[in-house]
Design a protein around this motif. Structure first.
Motif, PDB file in Angstrom:
ATOM      1  N   ARG A   1      -7.643  -9.151  -5.497  1.00 13.77           N
ATOM      2  CA  ARG A   1      -6.886  -8.030  -5.518  1.00 13.77           C
ATOM      3  C   ARG A   1      -6.590  -7.347  -4.395  1.00 13.77           C
ATOM      4  O   ARG A   1      -7.807  -6.718  -3.750  1.00 13.77           O
ATOM      5  CB  ARG A   1      -7.272  -7.002  -6.779  1.00 13.77           C
ATOM      6  N   TYR A   2      -5.530  -6.912  -3.716  1.00 10.12           N
ATOM      7  CA  TYR A   2      -5.320  -6.432  -2.512  1.00 10.12           C
ATOM      8  C   TYR A   2      -4.580  -5.291  -2.843  1.00 10.12           C
ATOM      9  O   TYR A   2      -3.763  -4.841  -3.688  1.00 10.12           O
ATOM     10  CB  TYR A   2      -4.398  -7.190  -1.695  1.00 10.12           C
ATOM     11  N   ALA A   3      -5.047  -4.103  -2.196  1.00  7.84           N
ATOM     12  CA  ALA A   3      -4.213  -2.929  -1.945  1.00  7.84           C
ATOM     13  C   ALA A   3      -3.573  -2.868  -0.428  1.00  7.84           C
ATOM     14  O   ALA A   3      -4.397  -3.027   0.417  1.00  7.84           O
ATOM     15  CB  ALA A   3      -5.253  -1.751  -2.181  1.00  7.84           C
ATOM     16  N   LEU A   4      -2.449  -2.346  -0.461  1.00 10.84           N
ATOM     17  CA  LEU A   4      -1.734  -2.063   1.002  1.00 10.84           C
ATOM     18  C   LEU A   4      -1.285  -0.803   0.993  1.00 10.84           C
ATOM     19  O   LEU A   4      -0.685  -0.233   0.559  1.00 10.84           O
ATOM     20  CB  LEU A   4      -0.657  -3.130   1.286  1.00 10.84           C
ATOM     21  N   VAL A   5      -1.838   0.012   2.204  1.00 10.07           N
ATOM     22  CA  VAL A   5      -1.772   1.368   2.401  1.00 10.07           C
ATOM     23  C   VAL A   5      -1.002   1.621   3.634  1.00 10.07           C
ATOM     24  O   VAL A   5      -1.223   1.092   4.723  1.00 10.07           O
ATOM     25  CB  VAL A   5      -3.043   2.316   2.429  1.00 10.07           C
ATOM     26  N   HIS A   6       0.263   2.258   3.582  1.00 10.32           N
ATOM     27  CA  HIS A   6       0.963   2.652   4.513  1.00 10.32           C
ATOM     28  C   HIS A   6       1.213   4.231   4.597  1.00 10.32           C
ATOM     29  O   HIS A   6       0.941   4.895   3.388  1.00 10.32           O
ATOM     30  CB  HIS A   6       2.312   2.115   4.640  1.00 10.32           C
ATOM     31  N   GLU A   7       1.693   5.050   5.872  1.00  9.51           N
ATOM     32  CA  GLU A   7       1.762   6.280   5.869  1.00  9.51           C
ATOM     33  C   GLU A   7       3.025   6.728   4.934  1.00  9.51           C
ATOM     34  O   GLU A   7       2.822   7.582   3.943  1.00  9.51           O
ATOM     35  CB  GLU A   7       1.903   6.754   7.160  1.00  9.51           C
ATOM     36  N   TRP A   8       4.109   6.411   5.347  1.00  5.27           N
ATOM     37  CA  TRP A   8       5.211   6.861   4.633  1.00  5.27           C
ATOM     38  C   TRP A   8       6.372   5.809   4.498  1.00  5.27           C
ATOM     39  O   TRP A   8       6.526   5.095   5.561  1.00  5.27           O
ATOM     40  CB  TRP A   8       5.722   8.167   5.141  1.00  5.27           C
ATOM     41  N   LEU A   9       7.273   5.923   3.669  1.00  4.92           N
ATOM     42  CA  LEU A   9       8.256   5.041   3.405  1.00  4.92           C
ATOM     43  C   LEU A   9       9.357   5.779   2.907  1.00  4.92           C
ATOM     44  O   LEU A   9       9.884   6.198   1.807  1.00  4.92           O
ATOM     45  CB  LEU A   9       7.952   4.182   2.218  1.00  4.92           C
ATOM     46  N   THR A  10      10.433   6.025   3.933  1.00  7.30           N
ATOM     47  CA  THR A  10      11.767   6.602   3.777  1.00  7.30           C
ATOM     48  C   THR A  10      12.686   5.878   4.398  1.00  7.30           C
ATOM     49  O   THR A  10      12.726   4.949   5.386  1.00  7.30           O
ATOM     50  CB  THR A  10      11.651   8.158   4.490  1.00  7.30           C
ATOM     51  N   PRO A  11      14.211   6.287   4.100  1.00  8.60           N
ATOM     52  CA  PRO A  11      15.389   5.712   4.969  1.00  8.60           C
ATOM     53  C   PRO A  11      15.225   5.895   6.195  1.00  8.60           C
ATOM     54  O   PRO A  11      15.959   5.094   7.135  1.00  8.60           O
ATOM     55  CB  PRO A  11      16.406   6.176   4.336  1.00  8.60           C
ATOM     56  N   TYR A  12      14.432   6.823   6.603  1.00  8.94           N
ATOM     57  CA  TYR A  12      14.466   7.248   8.208  1.00  8.94           C
ATOM     58  C   TYR A  12      13.039   6.660   8.856  1.00  8.94           C
ATOM     59  O   TYR A  12      13.062   6.672  10.327  1.00  8.94           O
ATOM     60  CB  TYR A  12      14.313   8.840   8.425  1.00  8.94           C
ATOM     61  N   ALA A  13      12.327   6.044   8.343  1.00 10.38           N
ATOM     62  CA  ALA A  13      11.168   5.287   8.854  1.00 10.38           C
ATOM     63  C   ALA A  13      11.510   3.771   8.663  1.00 10.38           C
ATOM     64  O   ALA A  13      11.193   3.082   7.907  1.00 10.38           O
ATOM     65  CB  ALA A  13       9.844   5.690   7.920  1.00 10.38           C
ATOM     66  N   THR A  14      12.167   3.239   9.923  1.00 13.32           N
ATOM     67  CA  THR A  14      12.669   1.873   9.919  1.00 13.32           C
ATOM     68  C   THR A  14      12.120   1.187  10.939  1.00 13.32           C
ATOM     69  O   THR A  14      12.955   0.177  11.769  1.00 13.32           O
ATOM     70  CB  THR A  14      14.226   1.810   9.840  1.00 13.32           C
ATOM     71  N   GLY A  15      11.136   1.490  11.759  1.00 14.94           N
ATOM     72  CA  GLY A  15      10.777   1.030  12.946  1.00 14.94           C
ATOM     73  C   GLY A  15       9.563   0.053  12.705  1.00 14.94           C
ATOM     74  O   GLY A  15       9.697  -0.701  11.787  1.00 14.94           O
ATOM     75  N   GLY A  16       8.684  -0.403  13.720  1.00 16.20           N
ATOM     76  CA  GLY A  16       8.104  -1.490  13.693  1.00 16.20           C
ATOM     77  C   GLY A  16       7.047  -1.340  12.968  1.00 16.20           C
ATOM     78  O   GLY A  16       6.574  -2.574  12.131  1.00 16.20           O
TER      79      GLY A  16
END
Length: 385
Positions: free
Chosen positions: A3-18
């Motif tokens: 079982r995997y958990a993937l953690v990222h800082e933030w997910l918004t329409p303005y965060a579309t970078g690398g």
């Protein structure tokens, strides 16, 4: 079944970078539950995450979190530590701020893809203080103390990570400097299919960037003011008005533009010019995917992306004169810098190459982890205790 958990800082329409593209490619081959401080993408019909279940932190309900989560920087370490991930075997984090700080248990393997050690706390501390107006007085003292504590938390949280991956050798060096941890290097994916290859170029140079001080766009404008050559500047940010005032008629400041406009200018430009110091620099690859050479500062990811004298020119200093000299050197060597060579260089950063390398790394780490989980492999002589 793992079982995997993937953690990222933030997910918004303005965060579309690398970093967001990295998350997207990770999910192509690994079935993971997704965690983020805030999420406004699962409700966005245009997003690949539309309808997906994403766990969020208490910051999700804070005022204006969608538009300015950075204002809640002091609360981010606390928020990321509230995720309970005990049900997972492997924790994958995609971190440029606090994601690597999730709490892991002894039985869990934590692999962090680090885009950069937190810039607020390290490289850009003084820029952050100056640009936020928090550099002086009582507020300045409190802000400096907070950043001091943030650096302490950042180093401590690095101990939650079993394996680091860096997005460039430059970032790997910074991880070592900040955390004294070694990192493997896997270059991030670039969506090359968006960009059309073009051999015939028009008579102008281009730069595409957020218009903030550390990107050094003002130096590029100053250099082209001196040269009198045509330059197009695309991007928005706090320095937009300043650049518009200083630009001479040969320099066009277009502001923020749609993706299709950016792609068109990148394809038609004689060369792409960049003076900042990036941990990687995806737009440098995107330009080369169009067959467009790059003229860039010889530090950070640019030194790994651009082949000096073959797919572009690297200049040695962040100054208007060094940029101008780089442009003149490019024009003198233009016959040696071919669009096809630029295109071939860009293919080394294709998304499928990232996915293959990342999945292989995760599998290898799990194999090592299974061997090391036995107390006997960690503590010789365990049976005699």
């Amino acid at each position: 079944m793992t079982r995997y958990a993937l953690v990222h800082e933030w997910l918004t329409p303005y965060a579309t970078g690398g970093s967001e593209l990295v998350v997207r490619e990770m999910l192509q081959d690994i079935e993971a539950d997704l965690f983020a401080l805030i999420d406004f993408e699962s409700s966005n019909p245009d997003s690949y995450l539309y309808g997906r279940a994403i766990a969020t932190s208490f910051l999700q309900k804070f005022p204006r979190a969608k538009y300015g989560l950075q204002n809640y920087l002091p609360l981010m370490p606390l928020a990321i530590e509230q995720f309970n991930l005990e049900a997972y075997d492997v924790i994958l984090s995609s971190s440029h701020a606090v994601a690597k700080g999730v709490l892991a248990r002894p039985h869990q393997l934590h692999i962090c893809y680090c885009h950069t050690p937190m810039r607020y706390a390290w490289d850009l501390t003084f820029d952050y203080l100056d640009n936020s107006g928090l550099g002086k007085g009582i507020k300045g003292i409190l802000a400096r103390y907070f950043l001091h504590r943030l650096r302490q938390w950042d180093v401590i949280s690095a101990n939650q990570v079993d394996y680091f991956i860096a997005n460039s050798h430059w970032t790997a060096q910074r991880i070592w400097r900040c955390y004294r941890r070694r990192a493997a290097v896997i270059y991030p994916p670039v969506n090359l299919e968006r960009f059309a290859y073009r051999e015939e170029k028009d008579d102008f140079y281009v730069t595409v960037s957020r218009l903030v001080p550390y990107k050094k766009v003002a130096l590029i404008v100053e250099a082209f003011n001196q040269l009198g050559k045509n330059l197009v500047v695309i991007g928005g940010g706090p320095e937009l008005e300043k650049l518009q005032k200083m630009a001479k008629p040969n320099v066009q400041i277009l502001g923020r533009q749609p993706d299709e406009v950016v792609e068109d200018y990148l394809a038609r430009a004689k060369a792409y010019v960049y003076a900042g110091c990036e941990d990687f620099g995806i737009v440098l690859v995107e330009a080369q995917a169009c067959g467009t050479p790059v003229i860039a500062f010889n530090r950070g990811g640019a030194a790994e992306i651009v082949a000096d004298g073959k797919t572009g020119i690297l200049f040695p200093q962040q100054s208007a004169q060094a940029i101008a000299n780089g442009v003149e050197r490019f024009e003198a060597q233009a016959q040696d810098i071919q669009p096809e060579a630029c295109f071939v260089r860009a293919q080394q950063f294709a998304a499928n190459i990232f996915r293959q390398s990342y999945v292989e790394f995760v599998d290898n780490c799990q194999e090592k982890w299974r061997k090391w989980r036995s107390p006997r492999s960690i503590f010789p002589g365990f049976d005699q205790w």
